[in-house]
Design an enzyme around this catalytic site. Structure first.
Site, PDB file in Angstrom:
ATOM      1  NE  ARG A   1      31.761  31.814  16.841  1.00 16.52           N
ATOM      2  CZ  ARG A   1      31.406  31.113  15.775  1.00 16.52           C
ATOM      3  NH1 ARG A   1      31.726  31.519  14.555  1.00 16.52           N
ATOM      4  NH2 ARG A   1      30.718  29.996  15.912  1.00 16.52           N
TER       5      ARG A   1
ATOM      6  CG  HIS B   1      23.926  27.248  15.318  1.00 12.11           C
ATOM      7  ND1 HIS B   1      22.827  27.092  14.503  1.00 12.11           N
ATOM      8  CD2 HIS B   1      24.949  27.605  14.504  1.00 12.11           C
ATOM      9  CE1 HIS B   1      23.179  27.339  13.254  1.00 12.11           C
ATOM     10  NE2 HIS B   1      24.471  27.660  13.229  1.00 12.11           N
TER      11      HIS B   1
ATOM     12  CB  ILE C   1      41.694  25.280  12.989  1.00 10.71           C
ATOM     13  CG1 ILE C   1      42.399  26.004  11.842  1.00 10.71           C
ATOM     14  CG2 ILE C   1      40.882  26.257  13.818  1.00 10.71           C
ATOM     15  CD1 ILE C   1      41.445  26.557  10.781  1.00 10.71           C
TER      16      ILE C   1
ATOM     17  CG  LEU D   1      36.642  27.062  11.369  1.00 11.24           C
ATOM     18  CD1 LEU D   1      36.252  26.451  10.023  1.00 11.24           C
ATOM     19  CD2 LEU D   1      37.231  25.986  12.275  1.00 11.24           C
TER      20      LEU D   1
ATOM     21  CG  HIS E   1      27.420  26.983  17.645  1.00 10.65           C
ATOM     22  ND1 HIS E   1      27.579  25.799  16.963  1.00 10.65           N
ATOM     23  CD2 HIS E   1      27.965  27.951  16.844  1.00 10.65           C
ATOM     24  CE1 HIS E   1      28.184  26.033  15.807  1.00 10.65           C
ATOM     25  NE2 HIS E   1      28.439  27.330  15.723  1.00 10.65           N
TER      26      HIS E   1
ATOM     27  CD  GLU F   1      27.993  30.706   7.247  1.00  7.59           C
ATOM     28  OE1 GLU F   1      28.313  31.126   8.367  1.00  7.59           O
ATOM     29  OE2 GLU F   1      28.430  29.651   6.768  1.00  7.59           O
TER      30      GLU F   1
ATOM     31  CD  GLN G   1      26.750  21.458   9.837  1.00 10.26           C
ATOM     32  OE1 GLN G   1      25.946  22.177   9.269  1.00 10.26           O
ATOM     33  NE2 GLN G   1      26.379  20.367  10.467  1.00 10.26           N
TER      34      GLN G   1
ATOM     35  NE  ARG H   1      25.602  31.465  14.557  1.00 11.84           N
ATOM     36  CZ  ARG H   1      26.805  30.960  14.274  1.00 11.84           C
ATOM     37  NH1 ARG H   1      27.670  30.751  15.240  1.00 11.84           N
ATOM     38  NH2 ARG H   1      27.124  30.674  13.046  1.00 11.84           N
TER      39      ARG H   1
HETATM   40  C1  SIN Z   1      27.137  27.209  10.822  1.00 17.70           C
HETATM   41  O1  SIN Z   1      27.511  26.581   9.843  1.00 17.70           O
HETATM   42  O2  SIN Z   1      25.995  27.621  10.966  1.00 17.70           O
HETATM   43  C2  SIN Z   1      28.123  27.459  11.930  1.00 17.70           C
HETATM   44  C3  SIN Z   1      29.159  28.391  11.497  1.00 17.70           C
HETATM   45  C4  SIN Z   1      29.766  29.068  12.673  1.00 17.70           C
HETATM   46  O3  SIN Z   1      29.495  28.721  13.817  1.00 17.70           O
HETATM   47  O4  SIN Z   1      30.517  30.021  12.476  1.00 17.70           O
END
Ligand code: SIN
Length: 502
Positions: A363, A228, A15, A369, A328, A114, A49, A273
């Protein structure tokens, strides 16, 4: 391969690279985009994702969420720039130009929730947003613009002359030649290939960071490697189980069937995270397994792609998805300013290979993205204005493209083992010191081959060894546990089952 010239050379087609190429072309530049990918799924963007966060009615709270997830270490000016440009850039580029149809709820976007976000603000397409952004964006740039896309073409080295970067040496099908450029934009993605378990594609070998560091650009925050918490590891491969599943009510349970996250953080499964990844590691060590219980969700309806992926890998999600952390994202990288400019003249870096300051030590979900899109656009605009300056072509030594068959594979295996055991989620000062010793020796062996060989796998290995050293050195120099950089005593480290297999 022929020697060429272009106004802007972009390296990488995720991207960030696409956004930079599009913006530079719209600003009137002749743009060449080199990607070592042969298929879209070789770019990290394809693998994303959750989605892309945008600013709704509360930009200050969005800024606060990013800062808090970073444990207060992110750069506030960079965060402000991201948040203030988020909604407009996503609408202009992704929705209005490329035509991406994010999921909606009636007239409104279906905003996803999230971890560590104060409100639902994630645009998504199912839970496979990366793929649904990447493919149309790539097609748009290929079909609707004058950008020349060079597939299966790797950048091996930057061309540097009197303190300025003038393009790169590109390799295709074993042949290589210089491409001279007024501006060079690195958008080479992450470093997942340095770890045995990663949510990145295998092509994520850190090439841009290594090339920039070798040319003398500053790199920062390299110790902040994000893991992750919920990846599913099977005999047929590793796949990410999006944070969006926890956002919708997925519960983490240990091997005794107990929900444990409330004991680790007040936000439980929706904690930042790094906190969740360490808690999962601790509970796996203590009770043997951690599963993601999705029985409270309408999993198949809400996450059809993930349900299909479980089926494809023979995972019975109705019994809880067995998960473990996986590498990740790299929060640090090539240091850049608000226009993506590195510390080297006419060299830019965007996306995961760059360090804008937005992420600090950790992060926030669904901001990568966005960062790639926003900084890509700014860097592309800025890069378009630099003319190509004639310089003497670099001397190209005659080299042999071939390597001993198993050389890169064997060395990669050693490198991953060191990174996993000594530069993983938990680190010890003595482990970091040992890691640097092994990695220095490995890099020495690789360098000896690079003097006479040009195979792409060798250059990828060189990138990986340089970036591994940068990470382990930065980690050893930072004596404070913060965000993704977590120091423990030697007695507290348990080798992962995966590293034992390496
Ligand atoms: C996720 O879908 O858990 C990953 C999203 C991200 O890394 O920002």
């Amino acid at each position: 391969m022929e020697r060429t010239e272009t106004d802007v050379l972009v390296v990488g087609a995720g991207i960030a690279g696409l956004s930079a190429a599009l913006a530079a072309e719209e600003a009137g530049a002749d743009v060449r985009l080199a990607t070592k990918a042969r298929r879209p799924e070789e770019a990290s963007t394809w693998w994303a994702q959750g989605g892309i966060a945008i600013t709704r009615d509360d930009p200050e709270q969005f800024e606060q969420d990013i800062l808090e997830a970073s444990a207060g270490t992110a750069d506030e000016a960079a965060i402000e720039l991201l948040v203030e440009n988020a909604t407009e850039t996503v609408r202009d580029v992704l929705v209005d130009t490329v035509g991406i149809e994010f999921d909606t709820n009636g007239e409104e976007f279906d905003y996803g929730q999230e971890a560590a976000h104060d409100q639902a603000r994630i645009l998504h397409v199912n839970a496979e947003t990366g793929k649904h952004i990447h493919v149309p964006f790539l097609n748009y740039v290929a079909d609707e613009t004058d950008v020349t896309i060079l597939e299966d073409t790797a950048a091996l080295e930057l061309i540097r002359h009197e303190g300025r970067v003038h393009g790169a040496l590109l390799e295709h099908d074993g042949e290589w030649a210089p491409t001279f450029a007024g501006s060079t934009v690195l958008a080479t993605g992450g470093i997942g290939a340095l770890y045995p378990r990663s949510t990145n594609p295998p092509s994520a070998t850190g090439d841009g960071i290594a090339m920039a560091a070798l040319a003398g650009a500053d790199v920062d925050d390299m110790e902040y490697v994000q893991f992750h918490p919920t990846a599913c590891h099977t005999d047929t491969g590793t796949f990410l189980v999006s944070e969006a599943v926890r956002g919708e009510g997925g519960i983490l349970r240990n091997g005794d069937g107990e929900r444990f996250m409330p004991d680790y953080h007040e936000d439980a499964e929706l904690a930042p995270r790094d906190v969740v990844a360490r808690a999962v590691t601790t509970e796996r060590d203590r009770t043997g397994e951690v599963t993601l219980d999705v029985s409270g969700l309408d999993f198949e309806t809400e996450f059809p792609d993930l349900a299909a992926k479980c089926e494809q890998h023979d995972v019975d999600w109705t019994a809880g998805i067995s998960i473990a952390p996986a590498q990740h994202f790299l929060c640090g990288g090539i240091a850049v300013d608000e226009w993506g400019r590195t510390t080297l003249d006419k060299l830019y870096a965007v996306g995961e290979c760059s360090r804008t300051g937005v992420h600090g030590a950790n992060r926030l979900a669904s901001t990568s993205l966005l960062e790639g899109l926003v900084w890509g656009q700014r860097a592309g605009e800025d890069a378009a204005g630099n003319p190509v300056e004639p310089i003497e072509p670099p001397e190209l030594l005659e080299r042999d493209p071939d390597l001993p068959a198993t050389f890169a594979k064997d060395k990669f295996r050693r490198l991953r083992r060191v990174m996993d055991e000594m530069v993983g989620i938990e680190r010890t000062p003595s482990g970091l010191k040992r890691a640097q010793g092994v990695l220095r020796r490995l890099k020495g062996e690789v360098d000896a081959y690079v003097r006479t060989r040009t195979s792409r796998s060798l250059y990828e290995l060189r990138s990986a060894s340089i970036v591994s050293l940068l990470i382990s050195r930065a980690a050893a120099e930072n004596e404070q546990s913060v965000g993704c950089h977590y120091l423990v005593d030697d007695s507290e480290i348990t080798p992962s089952p995966e590293s034992a297999k390496q």
